[in-house]
Design a protein around this motif. Structure first.
Motif, PDB file in Angstrom:
ATOM      1  N   ALA A   1      41.656  39.868  43.256  1.00 22.68           N
ATOM      2  CA  ALA A   1      40.876  41.081  43.497  1.00 22.68           C
ATOM      3  C   ALA A   1      40.442  41.151  44.954  1.00 22.68           C
ATOM      4  CB  ALA A   1      39.657  41.123  42.578  1.00 22.68           C
TER       5      ALA A   1
ATOM      6  N   ASN B   1      33.887  31.738  33.392  1.00 19.58           N
ATOM      7  CA  ASN B   1      33.015  30.656  33.847  1.00 19.58           C
ATOM      8  C   ASN B   1      32.221  30.061  32.695  1.00 19.58           C
ATOM      9  OD1 ASN B   1      33.466  30.206  36.618  1.00 19.58           O
ATOM     10  ND2 ASN B   1      32.346  32.049  37.163  1.00 19.58           N
TER      11      ASN B   1
ATOM     12  N   ARG C   1      39.392  36.476  40.676  1.00 15.93           N
ATOM     13  CA  ARG C   1      38.571  36.815  41.837  1.00 15.93           C
ATOM     14  C   ARG C   1      39.391  36.913  43.100  1.00 15.93           C
ATOM     15  NH1 ARG C   1      32.936  34.230  42.974  1.00 15.93           N
ATOM     16  NH2 ARG C   1      33.102  35.872  44.523  1.00 15.93           N
TER      17      ARG C   1
ATOM     18  N   LEU D   1      34.990  43.196  36.759  1.00 13.36           N
ATOM     19  CA  LEU D   1      35.317  41.932  37.409  1.00 13.36           C
ATOM     20  C   LEU D   1      34.241  40.895  37.129  1.00 13.36           C
ATOM     21  CD1 LEU D   1      36.592  42.318  41.065  1.00 13.36           C
ATOM     22  CD2 LEU D   1      37.493  40.842  39.294  1.00 13.36           C
ATOM     23  N   VAL D   2      32.991  41.314  37.359  1.00  7.56           N
ATOM     24  CA  VAL D   2      31.881  40.400  37.120  1.00  7.56           C
ATOM     25  C   VAL D   2      31.921  39.912  35.685  1.00  7.56           C
ATOM     26  CG1 VAL D   2      29.382  40.191  36.972  1.00  7.56           C
ATOM     27  CG2 VAL D   2      30.408  41.436  38.853  1.00  7.56           C
TER      28      VAL D   2
ATOM     29  N   GLY E   1      34.099  46.854  39.577  1.00 10.00           N
ATOM     30  CA  GLY E   1      33.367  45.670  39.984  1.00 10.00           C
ATOM     31  C   GLY E   1      32.624  45.047  38.828  1.00 10.00           C
ATOM     32  N   ALA E   2      32.007  45.912  38.001  1.00  7.37           N
ATOM     33  CA  ALA E   2      31.291  45.399  36.843  1.00  7.37           C
ATOM     34  C   ALA E   2      32.253  44.691  35.905  1.00  7.37           C
ATOM     35  CB  ALA E   2      30.585  46.543  36.122  1.00  7.37           C
TER      36      ALA E   2
ATOM     37  N   LEU F   1      31.761  50.991  41.373  1.00  7.06           N
ATOM     38  CA  LEU F   1      30.853  50.267  40.484  1.00  7.06           C
ATOM     39  C   LEU F   1      31.546  49.704  39.263  1.00  7.06           C
ATOM     40  CD1 LEU F   1      27.694  49.755  39.889  1.00  7.06           C
ATOM     41  CD2 LEU F   1      28.097  51.422  38.122  1.00  7.06           C
TER      42      LEU F   1
ATOM     43  N   VAL G   1      34.906  37.422  35.004  1.00  2.25           N
ATOM     44  CA  VAL G   1      34.712  36.151  35.715  1.00  2.25           C
ATOM     45  C   VAL G   1      33.579  35.363  35.070  1.00  2.25           C
ATOM     46  CG1 VAL G   1      34.002  35.142  37.900  1.00  2.25           C
ATOM     47  CG2 VAL G   1      35.672  36.959  37.876  1.00  2.25           C
ATOM     48  N   LEU G   2      32.532  36.081  34.731  1.00  2.00           N
ATOM     49  CA  LEU G   2      31.419  35.450  34.014  1.00  2.00           C
ATOM     50  C   LEU G   2      31.919  34.834  32.721  1.00  2.00           C
ATOM     51  CD1 LEU G   2      28.290  35.456  34.570  1.00  2.00           C
ATOM     52  CD2 LEU G   2      28.142  37.157  32.787  1.00  2.00           C
TER      53      LEU G   2
ATOM     54  N   GLY H   1      40.351  45.052  41.958  1.00  2.00           N
ATOM     55  CA  GLY H   1      40.069  44.864  43.389  1.00  2.00           C
ATOM     56  C   GLY H   1      40.553  46.058  44.195  1.00  2.00           C
TER      57      GLY H   1
END
Lengths: 326, 525, 296
Positions: free
Chosen positions: C227, C277, C224, C269-270, C266-267, C263, C273-274, C244
């Protein structure tokens, strides 16, 4: 205790902005200046002196309240900060309020029925909030709500072009407009606030939900709550007991989150051209505007420290002994 | 320091109301200019954000260019000659080396002071002392001394007679300031009142700074004492709107009159939009890649030519400038009229490129580095296309982005240590001699790649002093060919200058400083 | 021959697939997180094989072409295929997260061990330094450092590694404080083990257990923050296909309608990271069962 930390931060920043090739002398001199002029400019900026002398001068000025001048805008750094801090605070406070108002109850409710449907959904949403980059979701929201749906106004700051800032009472355009009865301005300020506040409150709410839930689960599983249940107290009373004990760690947690938020909101400020401290500070870092960067970091650090102090006081006030009294 | 908080909004509100009511009968006509940033200073010798955009409307010169109509019926400035403006006449003597200007009576600043020869002398002394842009003009124009011989006459003594000098007098370099006011604000260690100039103006032109609010913008008002005809717009709100997309949205919705500095993607979009008027003129500065012949491997002319042959001009024209620039073929732009000669002898030719590289000993490929910054919006995309194109000729280009401050620092006179980088030089004076001097003469301030060819220098020096047009054209042609042959530039497009406005805006006249001059504008229909 | 084979399907824990199922049942969070991260890792490793175009291959006449058959995720502002770049971007995500995490451990763990074990002045000094670093908003510090030291991936990794090391130092330190007086340590000391051996052979394996979940979380953070830095414009050099940096370019175009450039990176990245996590949360569930009561 506080002073050494602040000193350490100031020194670190001072050093960081001066290493590397970020020398503004050529930019200020312009393309047609000559060597003599560059020397003069360097002298004006105080960059010709050795590092520690510069630091000493900076500290000396600092205790008198002079944070230096931004070479990029020729404004005094103290003035720039004073002008822009209210904007950031407005965004921050509204977002934290919204995020906490939503996040805490959600976290509490999740803890009551762990692994139930509500819990699963809220945990997913919270996780999403953790994983999503602020700037990206901001861009996508602008695309959907501004470009496609035309619901949100153009991301051009705190007011639209036809509105004027209300008299300065609290620093928040929205509150000040409402307080002075400028309804059109209030409406405009509200419109500009909506999207960034909603976005940022999601980011704020995510850790709040997670930790509120964790803390309340701990509290609900704790001895005194079990004792309360065993005593046959109504569930509502039990909940109130639990809440009382949970509220302190929750508030502490929100406080610690806050310290990082003033920096986190900077990206949002950039994207929405908010005119706040963060946008200014980030640009200053990228440009190598020494005094501005030092001022910005100092404000962040002082803000951090202030929050910690307030939290300590709050805990002192609120800390109930673990009690059965509802 | 008390800053008014209501002015910007109330002025804007009035303006927007005026806009929507068609401005009929309104006393004050306000022009709303959507800019990238609030002006950080009004000192023409210290270019900060918004400085030039505002000062070209605040300060005017002793001379001006005539306005003529070109072939297509469009009003343009005549770059070839100057007319009296704040000077009503002048006399030339000593073979052109001494020019005495007679100041027109009745030219007053907003403070009520009348322009005198002392103001002129003060302004030029200031430029000379500060050794920046103003001083560059002093050198280019070969000005040796400026003397007020009476209240209304000022004598310029030149080292060499030249045609550039009168044109310099039409620019804001140096700015003609109201010296009485400036002296009031001077201090012991700030004799030229530069600190005061950061937030205020004292000129003789049509507009004057009323207030500045950092983060929001500035308000400029009409100078009621202005000696020429009153402009249509008597108030200008120079509003900071950093996001280009927001500026585009606002001009589309009619909330601002002018959207400044629109990036290429917005332009492509706006040109198709009927709610917005997009006008353009050809540019006078080319987007170039400069090679510094003091650094390997650019010291070998074969390598430089190879790069010129490997470069993909069409790809850059399409991908970077989206077809909205003009492919160029000379260091001078077509806007220079008779002086311009198509000189660029390089078309994309990978075969030639590889052959030259081989000859220079790089048959197995070449590793070079291209350093770029963000002084211009096209730098990064140009860098990427360059990397892609040169790879096909076996040249491996490593890209490196450096901060603006570093780029400007390393480009300056005395340093000039960047081997390969993008640059654009806009000639403020539309004169070929000036343009060559600026960009490629060894003393030129935009000779940022340190090109040093004594033969070229001699040509340019001769051209500057040449008063016969035919001979000048011949010299200019020779200079262009010589420069192209030395191949220290890779010249891509001349980006056009665009004006993105509300449909009612008329009267845009392009000046060589490439900023918007407000006094000619009006809103009709 | 009698059939001595055990009914494998019932013997959870004896077979690999059984073990996997067992883990998945105990912590679905872990399973999902693991699956996501593995998927990204797969893409990162095999990007060369599965991406339709090169990472920096430009198609100058197809700048900003919308998503379609030719470019699944559309083309960006330089005419490069977004889909391929998103795939190669996975390499950078791991390429930053893994070294950064390693660095965090390499610095933080020894610091925490020594500070917790030795105590005294050393401990105080380490704590103060960590306090200073903690009060400094990390994004600002990272930004300042990378701005000052130059655009390079190494600098980004170094900065992230240094910034998050205190987190591990603190975790390890508290574990060490708790373990310091425990039986097996006392006997190790009595047996005459040199300090370094006590630290690294006896204490470390136990102290580190509590940090395992944190590693995954910090890797998410590393992705994160790098980025974010790239989005602001420092650290990653164009035209590197880092997510990023791609969003940064996409930002200009989002508001004029070319949404695909921002988009998809970013998706991605999400997603990653998800994944990290969830992996971290799941590891927490698995390795620290006493915390599971809190449902973390």
């Amino acid at each position: 205790m506080v002073v050494p930390i602040l000193l350490g931060i100031t020194f670190l920043t001072f050093m960081l902005v001066r290493i590397g090739d970020q020398n503004p002398v050529a930019m200020l001199g312009g393309p047609m200046a000559d060597e003599v002029t560059f020397a003069v400019i360097e002298k004006e900026l105080g960059l010709d002196k050795p590092f520690f002398v510069q630091f000493g001068i900076y500290l000396g000025n600092l205790v008198q309240g002079d944070l230096g001048e931004s070479w990029q805008s020729s404004e005094r750094v103290a003035d720039e900060i004073r002008n822009r801090l209210p904007a950031s605070l407005e965004l921050l406070v509204f977002s934290v309020l919204l995020g906490a108002l939503v996040g805490v109850p959600v976290g509490l409710r999740s803890a009551q029925r762990p692994n139930g449907l509500f819990d699963q959904v809220s945990r997913f949403v919270s996780l999403f909030g953790f994983s999503v980059p602020t700037y990206w979701i901001a861009l996508m929201s602008i695309f959907v709500f501004f470009f496609l749906l035309r619901w949100a106004p153009p991301p051009m700051g705190r007011l639209d072009i036809a509105s004027f800032p209300p008299p300065d009472l609290t620093g928040s355009y929205f509150i000040d407009s409402v307080l002075t009865g400028n309804w059109t301005t209030a409406w405009s300020a509200l419109g500009q606030l909506t999207l960034p506040v909603i976005l940022f409150s999601i980011i704020v709410a995510a850790p709040i939900i997670k930790h509120t839930r964790a803390i309340s689960l701990e509290v609900l599983a704790s001895d005194y709550v079990r004792y309360a249940r065993a005593q046959g107290l109504r569930p509502r009373t039990v909940r109130r007991v639990a809440l009382r004990n949970a509220i302190t760690p929750i508030l502490t947690f929100i406080g610690t989150e806050l310290t990082g938020l003033l920096a986190a909101v900077s990206l949002l400020e950039l994207i929405f051209a908010w005119g706040g401290l963060g946008q200014w500070g980030l640009n200053a870092i990228l440009l190598g505007d020494f005094a501005a960067v030092q001022g910005y970091v100092l404000v962040l650090a002082v803000f951090s420290v202030a929050i910690f102090i307030v939290l300590d006081l709050l805990v002192l006030l609120l800390e109930p002994r673990a009690t059965l009294r509802p | 320091m008390n800053k008014p908080t209501n002015w910007l909004g109330s002025a804007a509100l009035a303006a927007v109301l005026a806009l929507s009511a068609g401005g009929a009968g309104a006393q004050e006509k306000t022009f709303i200019f959507g800019a990238v940033g609030t002006p950080a200073g009004f000192d023409t010798d210290a270019w900060l954000t918004g400085t030039l955009e505002t000062t070209v409307n605040v300060y005017e010169g002793l001379t001006k260019h005539a306005i003529v109509t070109d072939g297509s019926g469009r009003e343009v400035i005549d770059a070839s000659k100057v007319e009296p403006h704040m000077a009503e006449s002048w006399t030339v003597s000593d073979g052109g080396k001494v020019v005495t200007y007679k100041i027109r009576p009745g030219v007053k600043s907003p403070f009520g002071n009348e322009l005198s020869a002392h103001d002129v002398a003060h302004s030029w002394a200031m430029a000379k002392d500060r050794k920046r842009v103003g001083n560059f003009m002093v050198k280019v124009g070969r000005v040796e001394s400026v003397e007020a011989i009476s209240d209304s006459e000022v004598k310029f003594t030149l080292g060499t007679a030249n045609n550039i000098f009168p044109r310099i007098l039409s620019t804001v370099f140096p700015a003609l300031v109201d010296s009485k006011v400036m002296k009031e604000h001077a201090t012991a260690d700030d004799q030229w009142a530069t600190k005061w100039m950061a937030k205020n103006t004292a000129g003789f032109g049509p507009y004057h700074v009323e207030s500045v609010k950092p983060g929001e913008g500035a308000v400029l008002v009409y100078n009621k004492n202005y000696f020429e005809e009153k402009p249509y717009f008597t108030r200008v709100i120079y509003r900071e709107i950093p996001s280009a997309a927001s500026r585009a949205a606002l001009v589309k919705s009619g909330q601002i009159h002018w959207a400044d500095q629109m990036p290429i993607q917005q332009l492509v979009d706006l040109i198709k939009d009927p709610k917005v008027k997009v006008d353009s003129v050809p540019g006078t500065g080319a987007a170039t890649l400069r090679m510094n012949p003091n650094f390997k491997p650019f010291d070998d002319i074969r390598v430089r030519k190879a790069i010129n042959y490997a470069f993909d001009y069409n790809a850059v024209h399409e991908a970077v400038f989206r077809g909205l620039g003009e492919l160029s073929d000379s260091i001078l732009a077509p806007a220079f009229g008779a002086y311009y000669t198509p000189a660029q002898t390089y078309q994309t030719d990978l075969g030639k490129a590889k052959a030259l590289l081989s000859e220079a000993g790089h048959a197995n490929g070449l590793d070079i580095q291209l350093e770029y910054s963000d002084n211009w919006w096209w730098e990064e995309s140009l860098a990427i296309q360059t990397k892609d194109a040169l790879a096909k000729a076996g040249i491996n280009v490593a890209l490196k982005r450096i901060p603006k401050t570093e780029m400007n620092s390393r480009r300056r006179i005395g340093k000039r240590d960047i081997p390969f980088f993008p640059h654009l030089a806009n000639a403020f004076v539309l004169d070929p001699g000036y343009a060559f001097y600026l960009s490629a003469h060894s003393e030129g301030s935009s000779d940022v790649n340190d090109y040093n060819n004594p033969k070229f220098d001699a040509l340019v020096d001769a051209l500057i002093g040449e008063t016969d047009t035919t001979k000048a054209i011949a010299l200019a042609k020779e200079a262009q060919m010589m420069h192209a042959d030395d191949a220290t530039f890779v010249i891509s497009d001349f980006p056009k200058t665009y004006a993105v406005t509300a449909p009612c805006i008329k009267g845009w006249l392009w000046y060589q400083h490439d900023r918007v001059v407000w006094k000619h504008l009006r809103c009709e229909g | 021959m009698t059939d001595t084979s055990i009914d494998r399907s019932a013997a959870v824990g004896f077979t690999t697939s059984g073990r996997i199922l067992g883990i998945a049942r105990r912590s679905p969070t872990f399973a999902i997180g693991f699956a996501i991260v593995t998927a990204f890792a797969f893409v990162a490793i095999f990007a060369d094989l599965i991406s339709p175009y090169g990472a920096i291959e430009t198609f100058s006449r197809q700048v900003l072409q919308p998503p379609g058959v030719e470019f699944f995720f559309g083309a960006d502002g330089n005419g490069m295929d977004v889909f391929s770049r998103v795939m190669y971007g996975a390499r950078y995500a791991f390429g930053i997260a893994v070294p950064a995490a390693t660095l965090m451990l390499l610095i933080g763990v020894p610091l925490g061990l020594v500070a917790g074990y030795k105590g005294g002045v050393l401990d105080e000094v380490v704590l103060r330094i960590m306090d200073v670093l903690r009060s400094f908003p990390s994004i600002v510090l990272a930004l300042a450092v990378v701005s000052a030291t130059g655009q390079s991936l190494i600098n980004v990794i170094l900065v992230i590694g240094f910034l998050d090391a205190p987190i591990f130092a603190r975790l390890v330190r508290s574990e060490v404080l708790a373990l310091r007086s425990s039986g097996f340590i006392e006997s190790a000391v009595a047996a005459g083990n040199p300090t370094w051996r006590i630290l690294f052979v006896h204490l470390m394996p136990n102290a580190i257990r509590g940090s395992t979940a944190m590693i995954a979380v910090r890797m998410a953070w590393a992705v994160r923050i790098s980025a974010t830095l790239a989005f602001i414009g420092v650290g990653i050099q164009a035209p590197t296909p880092e997510w990023g940096a791609m969003i940064r370019q996409g930002a200009e175009f989002v508001i004029s309608g070319e949404w695909w450039v921002a988009l998809f990176p970013g998706a991605a990245l999400v997603g990653i990271v998800l994944g990290f996590n969830l992996l971290g949360d799941g590891l927490q569930d698995l390795l620290d069962p006493r915390r599971k009561a809190t449902g973390k």
